[in-house]
Design a protein around this motif. Structure first.
Motif, PDB file in Angstrom:
ATOM      1  N   ASN A  55       0.839  -1.185   0.000  1.00 31.66           N
ATOM      2  CA  ASN A  55       0.000   0.000   0.000  1.00 31.66           C
ATOM      3  C   ASN A  55       0.879   1.242   0.000  1.00 31.66           C
ATOM      4  O   ASN A  55       2.119   1.139   0.134  1.00 31.66           O
ATOM      5  N   PRO A  56       0.303   2.435  -0.134  1.00 34.91           N
ATOM      6  CA  PRO A  56       1.119   3.665  -0.198  1.00 34.91           C
ATOM      7  C   PRO A  56       1.986   3.878   1.046  1.00 34.91           C
ATOM      8  O   PRO A  56       3.146   4.298   0.930  1.00 34.91           O
ATOM      9  N   LEU A  57       1.431   3.553   2.218  1.00 32.61           N
ATOM     10  CA  LEU A  57       2.191   3.787   3.443  1.00 32.61           C
ATOM     11  C   LEU A  57       3.428   2.895   3.503  1.00 32.61           C
ATOM     12  O   LEU A  57       4.537   3.368   3.789  1.00 32.61           O
ATOM     13  N   SER A  58       3.220   1.598   3.222  1.00 34.23           N
ATOM     14  CA  SER A  58       4.385   0.701   3.272  1.00 34.23           C
ATOM     15  C   SER A  58       5.375   1.042   2.171  1.00 34.23           C
ATOM     16  O   SER A  58       6.594   0.908   2.359  1.00 34.23           O
ATOM     17  N   ALA A  59       4.870   1.501   1.033  1.00 33.00           N
ATOM     18  CA  ALA A  59       5.773   1.920  -0.046  1.00 33.00           C
ATOM     19  C   ALA A  59       6.652   3.072   0.415  1.00 33.00           C
ATOM     20  O   ALA A  59       7.874   3.085   0.211  1.00 33.00           O
ATOM     21  N   TYR A  60       6.017   4.044   1.075  1.00 26.42           N
ATOM     22  CA  TYR A  60       6.770   5.213   1.561  1.00 26.42           C
ATOM     23  C   TYR A  60       7.779   4.796   2.628  1.00 26.42           C
ATOM     24  O   TYR A  60       8.952   5.196   2.598  1.00 26.42           O
ATOM     25  N   MET A  61       7.342   3.951   3.563  1.00 22.06           N
ATOM     26  CA  MET A  61       8.221   3.537   4.652  1.00 22.06           C
ATOM     27  C   MET A  61       9.420   2.771   4.123  1.00 22.06           C
ATOM     28  O   MET A  61      10.552   2.925   4.613  1.00 22.06           O
ATOM     29  N   ASP A  62       9.183   1.938   3.108  1.00 22.84           N
ATOM     30  CA  ASP A  62      10.274   1.094   2.596  1.00 22.84           C
ATOM     31  C   ASP A  62      11.283   1.868   1.758  1.00 22.84           C
ATOM     32  O   ASP A  62      12.376   1.358   1.465  1.00 22.84           O
ATOM     33  N   THR A  63      10.934   3.089   1.361  1.00 21.17           N
ATOM     34  CA  THR A  63      11.921   3.891   0.619  1.00 21.17           C
ATOM     35  C   THR A  63      12.993   4.434   1.552  1.00 21.17           C
ATOM     36  O   THR A  63      14.093   4.796   1.101  1.00 21.17           O
ATOM     37  N   GLY A  64      12.664   4.503   2.859  1.00 24.10           N
ATOM     38  CA  GLY A  64      13.629   5.082   3.803  1.00 24.10           C
ATOM     39  C   GLY A  64      13.913   6.541   3.511  1.00 24.10           C
ATOM     40  O   GLY A  64      14.982   7.062   3.884  1.00 24.10           O
ATOM     41  N   GLY A  65      12.953   7.188   2.829  1.00 24.07           N
ATOM     42  CA  GLY A  65      13.151   8.602   2.513  1.00 24.07           C
ATOM     43  C   GLY A  65      14.000   8.854   1.277  1.00 24.07           C
ATOM     44  O   GLY A  65      14.278  10.002   0.927  1.00 24.07           O
ATOM     45  N   ASP A  66      14.411   7.795   0.590  1.00 21.16           N
ATOM     46  CA  ASP A  66      15.249   7.940  -0.603  1.00 21.16           C
ATOM     47  C   ASP A  66      14.348   8.166  -1.821  1.00 21.16           C
ATOM     48  O   ASP A  66      13.633   7.270  -2.236  1.00 21.16           O
ATOM     49  N   PRO A  67      14.363   9.357  -2.417  1.00 20.72           N
ATOM     50  CA  PRO A  67      13.496   9.640  -3.572  1.00 20.72           C
ATOM     51  C   PRO A  67      13.871   8.840  -4.806  1.00 20.72           C
ATOM     52  O   PRO A  67      13.107   8.791  -5.769  1.00 20.72           O
ATOM     53  N   LYS A  68      15.036   8.222  -4.786  1.00 22.59           N
ATOM     54  CA  LYS A  68      15.451   7.412  -5.936  1.00 22.59           C
ATOM     55  C   LYS A  68      14.840   6.020  -5.887  1.00 22.59           C
ATOM     56  O   LYS A  68      14.918   5.274  -6.854  1.00 22.59           O
ATOM     57  N   LYS A  69      14.258   5.665  -4.727  1.00 17.67           N
ATOM     58  CA  LYS A  69      13.561   4.390  -4.609  1.00 17.67           C
ATOM     59  C   LYS A  69      12.063   4.645  -4.780  1.00 17.67           C
ATOM     60  O   LYS A  69      11.524   5.518  -4.110  1.00 17.67           O
ATOM     61  N   ILE A  70      11.451   3.904  -5.668  1.00 14.46           N
ATOM     62  CA  ILE A  70      10.026   4.109  -5.933  1.00 14.46           C
ATOM     63  C   ILE A  70       9.255   2.819  -5.603  1.00 14.46           C
ATOM     64  O   ILE A  70       9.553   1.755  -6.141  1.00 14.46           O
TER      65      ILE A  70
END
Length: 959
Positions: A474-489
């Protein structure tokens, strides 16, 4: 060499044996590569289902056609399979889990789906075993399932291509929402019931305090989400108020008074409260008034509990809609705004599986542009490329297709084809934003058959800025799993699955190996895809192929099954799924194959209870076809279905008639035993044997006539006419007359003809009664093969003998009339009587004295025949053609008592006839009585009228 038939016909003993033999030996689809193909697909029953009487009708009709075409030498393919039945199957598995104290949400989606597959392997498909008991000769070797790997590939491909062609999109609209199942459902899954309710009349105060407008509703709680009050633009009472506002009670919100023809000045106050988020009509009014769906208020959650949508008091939040209703009514009454309450019978929608009241609910779903797909589907019927039988259904088809609405294809379930769409963060000021929804920058969607393909589309959207893509829940887990790295989508997949009607719409070609059998890119349409959407299409739009153009895939490049068996020849279905399945197959077939899916569509009626009412479990009037098979045999039930099916009219269930057709099978069984006992066996001829005797030449002509009648009836899909033709030929002509006429003259010619006729009967009857005919086929002698793949009779006009036919028809009429007189006048069965003939032609004299005297004497119990004048006294007279036959009755019967008996019976018949006539002349009875009662009265009147005429004639014969 024959095997002697048992004295008693026992259907159960032969059905299982023959069905397993046919299936194990591949006889349902023998190898016929050079034969003309014939193809039909069965409406795939739910994998959770069991055989009901409607299935029995539907599959019997299909099997009759398939067996008929197989006997005619065609490569007859009957595609068989089951539907994964998203809602029904998920309910079954969840119910089993609940019994163990488990819930679906205790497991991951993947774990739950694995449990469903486990259930399917262990318990699914009971209906396919039951179809075998009915005798359905389906191609089980190629059985399909709408969730099998190959078919799933077709479903996903169609979804992606429809999206890329601009024919499938995501939108916010009203759906039938089932709060019990928490999913959208189709109209077919909504059951409307009459419920005793109320009609509440409220006052809505005008904003300026100068008065109020009265509105009425059966659902008071929905006023919390009202967005307007509609009045008819021609209604003089309200013209001056259009454009002003009213203040809603309880919430205090101001809503406009709008002009709309939906408001009927003749109904109630002429003013209608408009709740576009919770009523289908109001949704359309709201759109016409300028409200965007995204701005429409939605006051209920997925559980049908009240949520905040603007000014709703806290004490109402979280309440069930029914609880909220009572409080809302109290609040309005306390405010002095309740005008009146009426009792009202309300048509209320219920979920047919959950049993809860359905809620029109505003939600985001996936839709197919059915209006665009419908255009070539309409033209296909108008141009004759598809023939609808009976033709009366065409008007219904056009009416629905001309007014077709967007087709909601998404369902909020776990079991089914998960929608192949992934979402990602919208780019705002160069940064991926995971919380954007329907705002100025919409969440992008990437529609593709696989995650890997979706990543390619995402990479184009993000312009190659990402170094890594991963799939998230989901969007939340997607955001959390990026670790704040905008290069990870992170991309998350749509959790909805597709409506089962979406997948079954591909049945005519998806079951034949498409798309693997014809893997070649199809053209994209280049339609607008909507904001935030990402397409597989190239930048240059491709011109859309015209409907019904030559096939997208050239013949040489298509798989053999697909090339050989698409389009199908025929589809048989109940009229109740004309729109849910039949029309959608037409739309999808034309869109993806550029050809109609079938050439002819036959729509049969429903099987109703004996009194004509609709069968339902709640009424307790359903009929179990398996119980009827246990009692009377599959052949009897099948013949009943065929005999009663009259071009789409509903069938009234009549167990007595099923029993009657079991007796018909017994009659044939006994006829075969008679033939065995008289040295008549399997014929060595396909063509009629040479014959000289009139009786043999007559039965050959009668056989040819029956074949011709059957062929004509089957060509016109007149199942009742076909069943009627073979029934009367077997019972009346062969059993009752031919076998009686040949008793005592079993020469070699007669044995050969009788054996040939019985063979033709078994072949002609086989599509209707496959089990008893196959049993008799082998019992009558050695065969080169099974009856199921024998040769259909070929009418031979050269074998017709008009002279012989006229002579035997004359004999039958004469014997029948004499028998009727004997029965009417109570002549003892064993009594032999004299006959005196006058005005006979030379031809009749020859027939009476030389050709047919022995048969006449035996069958009509005639002791002597004379052309001299008849003696004086009471006698019965009959006329056949030019001759009059006088049958003296003196000393044969007690004339006085017989006249008294007939006179008494006549008086009783006239009395009953006249009473029924008086009843039918009474308008109160005809208009107010149940239709079945009126129909019975008319039938009884006709019966008594005929009886009275017959008794009058009998009295006149006695003088």
């Amino acid at each position: 060499m024959t095997s002697e038939l048992p004295k008693t016909f026992d259907p159960a003993a032969i059905e299982a044996r023959w069905y397993s033999h046919w299936e194990e030996n591949g006889l349902f689809r023998p190898e016929r590569p050079d034969a003309v193909p014939f193809t039909i697909v069965n409406p795939p029953p739910n994998v959770t289902g069991s055989l009901h009487i409607g299935h029995a009708l539907d599959n019997t009709l299909q099997d009759i056609v398939v067996r008929y075409e197989r006997l005619r030498g065609k490569d007859a393919l009957w595609v068989v399979g089951t539907d994964h039945a998203g809602i029904a199957t998920q309910m079954v598995v969840e119910r089993q889990m609940n019994a163990k104290g488990q819930k679906r949400t205790d497991f991951t989606r993947e774990e739950f789906i694995a449990k469903v597959w486990e259930w399917k392997e262990e318990s699914g498909g009971e209906i396919t075993r039951q179809l075998r008991r009915l005798g359905a000769s389906m191609d089980w070797a190629n059985e399909r399932f709408t969730m099998d790997e190959g078919f799933s590939k077709a479903v996903i491909k169609v979804f992606v291509e429809l999206y890329n062609r601009g024919l499938l999109y995501r939108d916010k609209r009203l759906v039938n929402w089932d709060p019990g199942l928490k999913t959208a459902i189709s109209d077919l899954e909504v059951e409307t019931k009459e419920v005793q309710g109320k009609f509440w009349h409220f006052k809505y105060p005008l904003e300026d305090g100068s008065g109020h407008i009265s509105v009425a509703t059966t659902r008071p709680e929905t006023m919390l989400a009202d967005m307007a009050v509609a009045v008819n633009p021609t209604d003089d009472r309200y013209k001056a108020l259009i454009g002003q506002n009213v203040r809603l009670p309880i919430t205090g919100r101001l809503v406009p008074i709008v002009a709309d023809e939906h408001a009927d000045p003749e109904l109630g106050s002429g003013a209608v409260k408009i709740t576009p988020g919770h009523d289908f009509n109001d949704f359309e009014v709201g759109k016409r008034a300028g409200f965007k769906p995204a701005d429409m208020l939605n006051m209920l959650d997925a559980d049908a509990k009240v949520v905040q949508c603007g000014g709703i008091p806290e004490e109402l939040l979280g309440l069930d809609r029914v609880e909220a209703r009572g409080i809302v009514i109290g609040m309005i009454e306390d405010a002095g705004l309740l005008e009146q309450v009426e009792d009202r019978t309300i048509q209320t929608p219920y979920g047919d599986r959950s049993g809860v009241v359905i809620e029109p609910w505003l939600t985001d779903q996936w839709y197919v542009d059915a209006e665009t797909l419908a255009k070539p589907a309409i033209e296909a019927v108008k141009s004759g490329k598809i023939e609808i039988v009976p033709k009366t259904w065409e008007k219904t088809y056009y009416n629905w297709m001309d007014n077709i609405q967007p087709w909601c294809v998404s369902r909020q379930l776990w079991w089914g084809h998960q929608i192949p769409a992934w979402y990602g963060p919208a780019v705002i000021d160069g940064t991926p934003n995971y919380i954007v929804g329907d705002g100025p920058v919409a969440t992008p969607v990437f529609v593709a058959p696989t995650f890997e393909e979706a990543v390619k589309l995402a990479d184009a959207y993000y312009e190659g800025s990402a170094t890594e893509y991963f799939e998230a829940a989901n969007p939340l887990s997607a955001y959390m799993d990026t670790g704040g790295d905008p290069k990870k989508i992170g991309l998350w997949r749509d959790t909805d699955v597709l409506d089962t009607w979406f997948s079954s719409a591909l049945w005519p070609f998806g079951t034949l190996g498409w798309p693997d059998a014809a893997e070649k890119p199809s053209p994209l349409q280049g339609r607008g895809l909507g904001e935030g959407a990402v397409s597989n299409a190239s930048a240059t739009p491709v011109v859309r192929d015209s409907p019904l153009s030559p096939a997208l895939f050239p013949e040489g490049e298509r798989g053999s099954m697909l090339a050989r068996h698409y389009p199908n020849d025929l589809l048989i279905s109940g009229f109740d799924i004309l729109f849910f399945w039949d029309a959608r197959m037409i739309m999808q077939g034309i869109e993806f194959m550029k050809e109609v899916p079938f050439h002819k569509l036959y729509l049969h009626g429903l099987v109703r209870a004996a009194d004509g009412s609709k069968m339902s479990k709640s009424k307790g009037n359903t009929v179990d076809p398996l119980g009827l098979i246990d009692k009377y045999g599959a052949d009897a039930l099948r013949f009943f279905m065929a005999a009663m099916e009259s071009q789409g009219r509903d069938i009234k269930m009549d167990e007595k008639r099923v029993e009657g057709y079991r007796n018909f099978a017994t009659k044939l069984w006994n006829a075969a035993r008679f033939c065995q006992a008289n040295g008549i066996g399997a014929s060595a001829h396909l063509r009629a044997p040479d014959a000289t005797l009139p009786v043999n030449r007559w039965i050959i002509a009668e056989t040819i006539g029956c074949v011709q009648a059957l062929d004509l009836a089957m060509a016109e899909l007149r199942f009742d006419a076909a069943a009627n033709a073979i029934y009367h030929f077997v019972w009346d002509r062969f059993c009752d007359w031919y076998l009686e006429l040949i008793k005592g003259q079993m020469d070699d010619e007669t044995k050969a003809v009788a054996g040939w006729v019985l063979d033709q009967i078994l072949v002609m009857l086989h599509p209707f009664m496959p089990f008893v005919t196959e049993e008799l086929w082998h019992a009558m002698g050695k065969r080169d093969g099974e009856l199921i793949i024998a040769h259909w009779p070929q009418p031979d006009a050269h074998a017709l003998d008009r002279t012989a036919s006229e002579e035997i028809d004359w004999l039958i009429r004469l014997v029948s009339d004499i028998r009727a007189v004997r029965a009417e006048l109570n002549v003892p069965p064993g009594a032999k009587i004299q006959a005196f003939v006058r005005d006979a032609s030379d031809q009749t004299k020859v027939r009476l004295e030389e050709k047919q005297w022995a048969a006449l004497a035996r069958l009509a119990r005639i002791e002597s025949l004379s052309f001299d004048p008849a003696p004086e006294g009471a006698a019965a007279q009959i006329v056949v053609d030019e001759a009059t036959y006088v049958l003296p009755l003196e000393g044969v019967i007690d004339l006085a008592s017989e006249k008294a008996r007939l006179d008494k019976a006549l008086g009783s018949a006239i009395k009953e006839r006249d009473a029924l006539a008086k009843r039918l002349e009474n308008p109160a009875f005809v208009e107010k009585a149940k239709p079945e009662a009126v129909e019975k009265a008319r039938d009884d009147f006709a019966e008594k009228s005929a009886e009275a005429e017959r008794l009058k004639a009998a009295l006149m014969r006695l003088g």
